[in-house]
Each structure stands twice: as structure tokens, then as C-alpha cells.
Enzyme design. Structure first.
Site, PDB file in Angstrom:
ATOM      1  N   ASP A 210     -21.048  40.678 -46.163  1.00  0.00           N
ATOM      2  CA  ASP A 210     -21.626  39.676 -45.244  1.00  0.00           C
ATOM      3  C   ASP A 210     -22.371  40.388 -44.121  1.00  0.00           C
ATOM      4  O   ASP A 210     -22.245  41.597 -43.966  1.00  0.00           O
ATOM      5  CB  ASP A 210     -20.497  38.819 -44.627  1.00  0.00           C
ATOM      6  CG  ASP A 210     -19.438  39.717 -43.978  1.00  0.00           C
ATOM      7  OD1 ASP A 210     -18.480  40.088 -44.684  1.00  0.00           O
ATOM      8  OD2 ASP A 210     -19.592  40.099 -42.799  1.00  0.00           O
ATOM      9  N   ASP A 212     -21.707  39.764 -40.956  1.00  0.00           N
ATOM     10  CA  ASP A 212     -20.886  39.425 -39.801  1.00  0.00           C
ATOM     11  C   ASP A 212     -21.481  38.174 -39.141  1.00  0.00           C
ATOM     12  O   ASP A 212     -21.684  37.186 -39.843  1.00  0.00           O
ATOM     13  CB  ASP A 212     -20.771  40.641 -38.853  1.00  0.00           C
ATOM     14  CG  ASP A 212     -19.566  40.523 -37.945  1.00  0.00           C
ATOM     15  OD1 ASP A 212     -18.499  40.111 -38.440  1.00  0.00           O
ATOM     16  OD2 ASP A 212     -19.683  40.820 -36.752  1.00  0.00           O
TER      17      ASP A 212
HETATM   18  N1  LIG Z   1     -17.570  40.782 -40.922  1.00  0.00           N
HETATM   19  C1  LIG Z   1     -16.420  41.401 -41.097  1.00  0.00           C
HETATM   20  N2  LIG Z   1     -15.674  41.792 -40.046  1.00  0.00           N
HETATM   21  C2  LIG Z   1     -14.509  42.443 -40.228  1.00  0.00           C
HETATM   22  N3  LIG Z   1     -13.981  42.725 -41.428  1.00  0.00           N
HETATM   23  C3  LIG Z   1     -14.694  42.349 -42.510  1.00  0.00           C
HETATM   24  N4  LIG Z   1     -14.436  42.500 -43.813  1.00  0.00           N
HETATM   25  C4  LIG Z   1     -15.462  41.963 -44.492  1.00  0.00           C
HETATM   26  N5  LIG Z   1     -16.379  41.444 -43.643  1.00  0.00           N
HETATM   27  C5  LIG Z   1     -15.927  41.676 -42.399  1.00  0.00           C
END
Ligand SMILES: Nc1ncnc2[nH]cnc12
Ligand SMILES: CSC[C@H]1O[C@H](OP(=O)(O)O)[C@H](O)[C@@H]1O
Length: 287
Positions: A210, A212
Site C-alpha cells: 500500500d 500508507d
Molecule cells: N502502511 C503500513 N504501515 C505499517 N505497517 C504496514 N504493513 C503494511 N502496510 C503498512
């Protein structure tokens, strides 16, 4: 069969390892409490393997609840010399798209000191070098393995380890981007420190899931979006591991294997019998 034993710590979405022969489930007791689950041992392409799901089967443990000390101690007890961590991460850079692989070479620790991240204390003081927190040899093989498996892979980059379990605020996400980090996760820093103390090589296959919450044209991170990407890529992670196992040398010439040589500062005569017994697996050869 080679004498080396390769450990794999499976993160979010990777709760088992396929393709092993001679599979056994082993419960390991440690002086530091219970590991996340039973260890699965077996053989892959003639190499002895040990697998552990980081959050336990069924994903029962928060990143801050994982007993990292017991997990790494258990790996050591089972003879593991190199650990491959498979981890889901958020991407902090445009060019690291969801589905891409990163092999990080640096960490920033943003955990809250609530996690036990050293075997030392209680009468024995040691300070290991941690300037280069992952094994360069192992990381090189992981990079080659990811290429061979057909992944889009980024070599190097900084993994920032946050406490969680809530994901970051947008302000935090932008702050971390200003640090220049590549990816964000919640689990790797205690493992890397403990593996170094245990003189086990540590390398990471980070799967970007992703953007974030910093990216204006992508949805904010959510568990269902992460799991959807992991499901599409779990076969890729397994393929990278099997390509890596074929490349990893049984002989270790890296500094990881002797990380404690100059690290223990406590006068050997001042170490109690109890502490010697508790830490025998870790420091026995230096006493
Ligand atoms: N955006 C994110 N923040 C923290 N841990 C994660 N693991 C996978 N995506 C994450
Ligand atoms: C499932 S979303 C957040 C969770 O995923 C990552 O876990 P792991 O490193 O074990 O793959 C991240 O660190 C969080 O623990």
C-alpha cells in the site's frame, strides 16, 4: 545435504511454508518465554529449513505482543544461521508500487521501547555493532532470488519500524517521507537486533502492499487492501524463498557470525552462574 539451517519468519499473510519434505512441528522452550507458535522444520531442495509464523497461526499477536526474543532464541536453538524475514510494508515512495518487492538495508526505530529487543541485561552487558543492520551477503542473494522469481524488486532502502497497531497519521506519514525512508512496517527492528546478538544473519523480503496514507491518488491503507495484495503475491514470496535457498552459501564469511566478539563488556568473573546458564546458547563460546 548441507549443514546450514535457514530460518524463515513469515509475516502478515504468510503463515505456512509449502514444498518442504520431512516436515515436523517442534515446540521450543526458551528462557525468555514462549515463541509465537511451534516451529515447522523440514527440507527444501536439500537444505534444512525452520519456519515460524511471526504473529502465530491465525494471526493472534499484535506487533507489540510478539515475543521476538523467544522467536530468535528458538531459531538459534534449532541451529538456524540465517533468517529470512518476509514482511508486509507500506510504500513511502512513488516508485515502490504495491506488489513490488524491496530488500531493505537500513532501519529507523520508531517503536516505544516496550518490546524486549536484547538478550542482555540482568547482569550481562553487551553492545553489538548495528551500523549495517542486515546481512549484506544474504540481502544480495535475496535480491538475485527476487529477480529470478520475476518480481519487480528494489535493492536497498530504509524500513521505518513504527509501534502500531494503528497505522500512521497523515502528518506522521509525511514526516517519515521527509526522512527519505522507502517502506514502513511494525515488526522488523527487534528481530534484526536480536538476530545480530544471536550471531544469525538477517535479511528481509519486504512486500509493498500500500501507499500508507500519504498518496493523494490512492486510498488510505487498510487491512483488507493489504490482504488483497498479499493474496496476489504470496506465491511470489514463496518462489523468492525457493530461489534464495538455491543460492545461499552454507559457509559464512560475513561479520554477522562473530558479532559478539568485542561486544560483551562485563567482566567474565562478574557474570553469575544463573546468567551464564540463561545466556549459554548466545554467549557460551565467549565465556
Ligand atoms: N502502511 C503500513 N504501515 C505499517 N505497517 C504496514 N504493513 C503494511 N502496510 C503498512
Ligand atoms: C496486516 S497489516 C499490518 C501488519 O503487517 C505487517 O506485519 P509483518 O511485518 O509481520 O508482515 C506490519 O508490520 C504489521 O504488523
Amino acid at each position: 545435504m548441507s549443514e546450514q539451517v535457514i530460518g524463515v519468519i513469515g509475516g502478515s499473510g504468510l503463515y505456512e511454508m509449502e514444498g518442504l519434505s520431512d516436515v515436523r512441528s517442534v515446540a521450543v522452550e526458551t528462557p525468555f518465554g514462549a515463541p509465537s507458535d511451534e516451529f515447522i522444520t523440514g527440507v527444501l531442495d536439500g537444505v534444512r529449513m525452520v519456519f515460524l509464523p511471526r504473529h502465530g497461526k491465525g494471526h493472534r499477536l499484535l506487533p507489540s505482543e510478539v515475543n521476538y526474543r523467544a522467536n530468535i532464541y528458538g531459531m538459534k536453538k534449532l541451529g538456524v544461521t540465517r533468517i529470512i524475514s518476509v514482511s508486509a510494508v507500506g510504500s513511502m515512495k512513488e516508485e515502490i508500487a504495491p506488489g513490488h518487492i524491496v530488500i531493505p538495508d537500513q532501519f529507523i526505530d520508531r517503536t516505544n521501547a516496550t518490546r524486549a529487543n536484547t538478550f542482555f541485561g540482568n547482569g550481562v552487558v553487551a553492545h553489538v555493532q548495528f551500523a549495517d543492520p542486515v546481512c549484506a551477503d544474504l540481502s544480495g542473494w535475496l535480491f538475485e532470488a527476487a529477480l529470478a522469481a520475476g518480481a519487480t524488486v528494489h535493492r536497498g532502502g530504509t524500513y521505518i519500524c513504527m509501534e502500531g497497531p494503528a497505522f500512521s497519521t497523515r502528518a506522521e506519514s509525511n514526516l517519515y517521507r521527509s526522512f527519505g525512508v522507502s517502506v514502513i512496517g511494525m515488526t522488523n527492528i527487534p528481530e534484526a537486533k536480536l538476530a545480530r546478538e544471536a550471531e544469525i544473519c538477517y535479511g528481509v523480503i519486504a512486500l509493498s502492499t500500500d501507499y500508507d496514507c500519504w498518496h493523494e491518488s490512492h486510498d488510505d491503507v487498510s487491512v483488507d487492501a493489504i490482504l488483497a495484495i498479499i493474496r496476489q503475491n504470496v506465491a511470489m514470496s514463496k518462489s523468492i524463498i525457493s530461489h534464495a535457498v538455491k543460492r545461499i552459501s552454507a559457509e559464512r564469511t560475513c561479520p554477522c557470525a562473530s558479532a559478539l566478539t568485542y561486544a560483551i563488556i562485563t567482566d567474565r568473573g562478574a557474570i553469575s552462574t544463573e546468567a551464564k546458564e540463561r545466556l549459554n546458547l548466545i554467549i557460551g563460546k565467549y565465556l
